[in-house]
Scaffold this active site. Structure first.
Site, mmCIF file in Angstrom:
data_model
loop_
_atom_site.group_PDB
_atom_site.id
_atom_site.type_symbol
_atom_site.label_atom_id
_atom_site.label_comp_id
_atom_site.label_asym_id
_atom_site.label_seq_id
_atom_site.Cartn_x
_atom_site.Cartn_y
_atom_site.Cartn_z
ATOM 1 N N ASP A 1 0.521 -1.332 0.084
ATOM 2 C CA ASP A 1 -0.364 0.018 0.101
ATOM 3 C C ASP A 1 0.801 1.268 0.478
ATOM 4 O O ASP A 1 1.658 1.149 0.586
ATOM 5 C CB ASP A 1 -1.315 -0.533 1.471
ATOM 6 C CG ASP A 1 -2.434 -1.054 0.791
ATOM 7 O OD1 ASP A 1 -2.052 -1.464 -0.046
ATOM 8 O OD2 ASP A 1 -2.617 -1.645 2.201
ATOM 9 N N GLU B 1 -9.622 -9.816 -6.023
ATOM 10 C CA GLU B 1 -7.917 -8.713 -6.654
ATOM 11 C C GLU B 1 -6.950 -9.534 -7.168
ATOM 12 O O GLU B 1 -6.549 -9.658 -7.573
ATOM 13 C CB GLU B 1 -7.203 -8.200 -5.491
ATOM 14 C CG GLU B 1 -8.064 -7.279 -4.767
ATOM 15 C CD GLU B 1 -7.334 -6.181 -3.782
ATOM 16 O OE1 GLU B 1 -7.577 -5.060 -3.702
ATOM 17 O OE2 GLU B 1 -6.504 -7.024 -3.017
ATOM 18 N N ASP C 1 -8.640 6.672 9.529
ATOM 19 C CA ASP C 1 -8.525 5.588 8.386
ATOM 20 C C ASP C 1 -9.306 3.991 8.494
ATOM 21 O O ASP C 1 -8.928 3.687 9.047
ATOM 22 C CB ASP C 1 -6.616 5.288 8.477
ATOM 23 C CG ASP C 1 -6.113 4.980 6.914
ATOM 24 O OD1 ASP C 1 -7.194 5.036 6.007
ATOM 25 O OD2 ASP C 1 -4.875 4.863 7.006
ATOM 26 N N ASP D 1 -11.179 -5.189 5.478
ATOM 27 C CA ASP D 1 -10.970 -6.363 6.103
ATOM 28 C C ASP D 1 -10.716 -7.013 7.292
ATOM 29 O O ASP D 1 -10.850 -8.211 7.693
ATOM 30 C CB ASP D 1 -9.174 -6.291 4.943
ATOM 31 C CG ASP D 1 -9.196 -6.145 3.551
ATOM 32 O OD1 ASP D 1 -11.039 -6.847 3.109
ATOM 33 O OD2 ASP D 1 -8.590 -5.394 2.972
ATOM 34 N N SER E 1 -2.505 -1.315 11.411
ATOM 35 C CA SER E 1 -3.641 -0.510 12.809
ATOM 36 C C SER E 1 -4.362 -2.264 13.116
ATOM 37 O O SER E 1 -5.338 -1.632 13.830
ATOM 38 C CB SER E 1 -4.376 -0.011 11.965
ATOM 39 O OG SER E 1 -5.542 -0.117 10.652
ATOM 40 N N ALA F 1 -3.930 -10.454 1.845
ATOM 41 C CA ALA F 1 -3.249 -9.919 3.078
ATOM 42 C C ALA F 1 -3.510 -9.412 4.130
ATOM 43 O O ALA F 1 -3.337 -10.035 5.407
ATOM 44 C CB ALA F 1 -1.354 -9.898 2.566
#
Length: 294
Positions: free
Chosen positions: A13, A138, A239, A245, A284, A42
């Site tokens: 990212d 993805e 954020d 996910d 996070s 992931a």
């Protein structure tokens, strides 16, 4: 410990933080840039491992520096990477803009993720040995369909996050036990903007649906039952990248432990609420002790 296989993407990212996202043709100045291991697959793997699952990652990274960092990050989180292949060329990347409200806009470049078009005997065996299989979109759809088919044949519960959203085949729907779209994805797949209406359309395709609604919580619906709206914990988001996910990874662990839907959703919602209070996606995601203490 819940055995979870994750068939999905691994991306680096590349995150820019700015007061507001730029409009078409516009340039804005950001205040910070971070390089953070990610990818929906992931991310779900890390979330599930931190929430207490025994996790196997099935996917691919490139033979570049990002690939090494991505593999190391998964292993540091306790994820088994024996089936995370290394392909020639660049790893996948996600280019993310996060504004001051915590909202994000993302462009994904598949890179090595695009080479995983089919599964080998090792991947099929790992799925068969699991209790749940987590998937997203993805990776090439052919691999997702093959994974779902293999899981379904072995009685392994399948959970699909339909992101990035695209039309799904009846064959894939037939092998999905639980579909977890966000509000936008549910509308795209069903043609209905209202979540309850969208859920009813989607239940014609799959037995169970959880539509995530961000700060409004999530809507659970199953065939033969009344839909239930679960509220989300009230927090200040820094954020939101990776929140969905985190929710799915923690949800899989809770369901694998035999928790009822209400308890599993509460556990997953607590994990997602903790995630959005920190910057980044995988960095996070909370540990089980944090989730249980919240």
């Amino acid at each position: 410990m819940t055995r979870i296989a994750v068939l999905g993407s691994t991306n680096m990212d590349l995150v820019a933080y700015t007061a507001r996202a730029p409009g078409r043709g516009e340039t804005v100045t950001g205040r910070e840039f971070r390089t953070i291991p990610g990818g929906k697959g992931a991310n779900q793997a890390v979330a599930a491992a931190r929430a207490g699952g025994e996790v196997m990652m099935i996917g691919a990274v490139g033979d570049d520096a990002y690939g090494t960092l991505l593999r190391d990050g998964l292993e540091h989180a306790g994820v088994d990477t024996d089936l995370l292949h290394t392909a020639e060329g660049p790893s996948g990347t996600a280019h993310i803009v996060v504004d001051d409200t915590g909202s994000n806009a993302i462009v994904v470049v598949p890179g090595a993720n695009g080479v995983l078009t089919a599964l080998g005997p090792g991947e099929i065996a790992a799925i068969a040995a699991s209790e749940l299989l987590l998937m997203q979109l993805e990776l090439p759809l052919s691999a997702v369909v093959e994974g779902a088919r293999a899981a379904h044949a072995q009685g392994v519960r399948t959970i699909l996050t339909p992101s990035p959203v695209q039309p799904l085949t009846d064959e894939l729907y037939d092998h999905i036990d639980l579909l977890v779209p966000n509000e936008h994805e549910a509308a795209e797949l069903s043609g209905q903007d209202e979540p309850h209406a969208a859920a009813q359309i989607l239940l014609r395709k799959v037995p169970e649906v959880i539509i995530t609604l961000g700060a409004k919580g999530c809507l659970y619906a199953a065939r033969g039952g009344e839909p239930v709206l679960f509220e989300a914990p009230s927090v200040t988001a820094v954020d939101t990248t990776g929140a969905g996910d985190t929710f799915v990874g923690a949800l899989a662990v809770a369901l694998g432990e035999g928790r009822p839907v209400a308890g599993a959703v509460a556990f997953a919602s607590s994990a997602a609420a903790l995630c959005v209070q920190k910057p980044g996606a995988s960095t996070s995601m909370p540990y089980r002790s944090e989730i249980e203490a919240s």
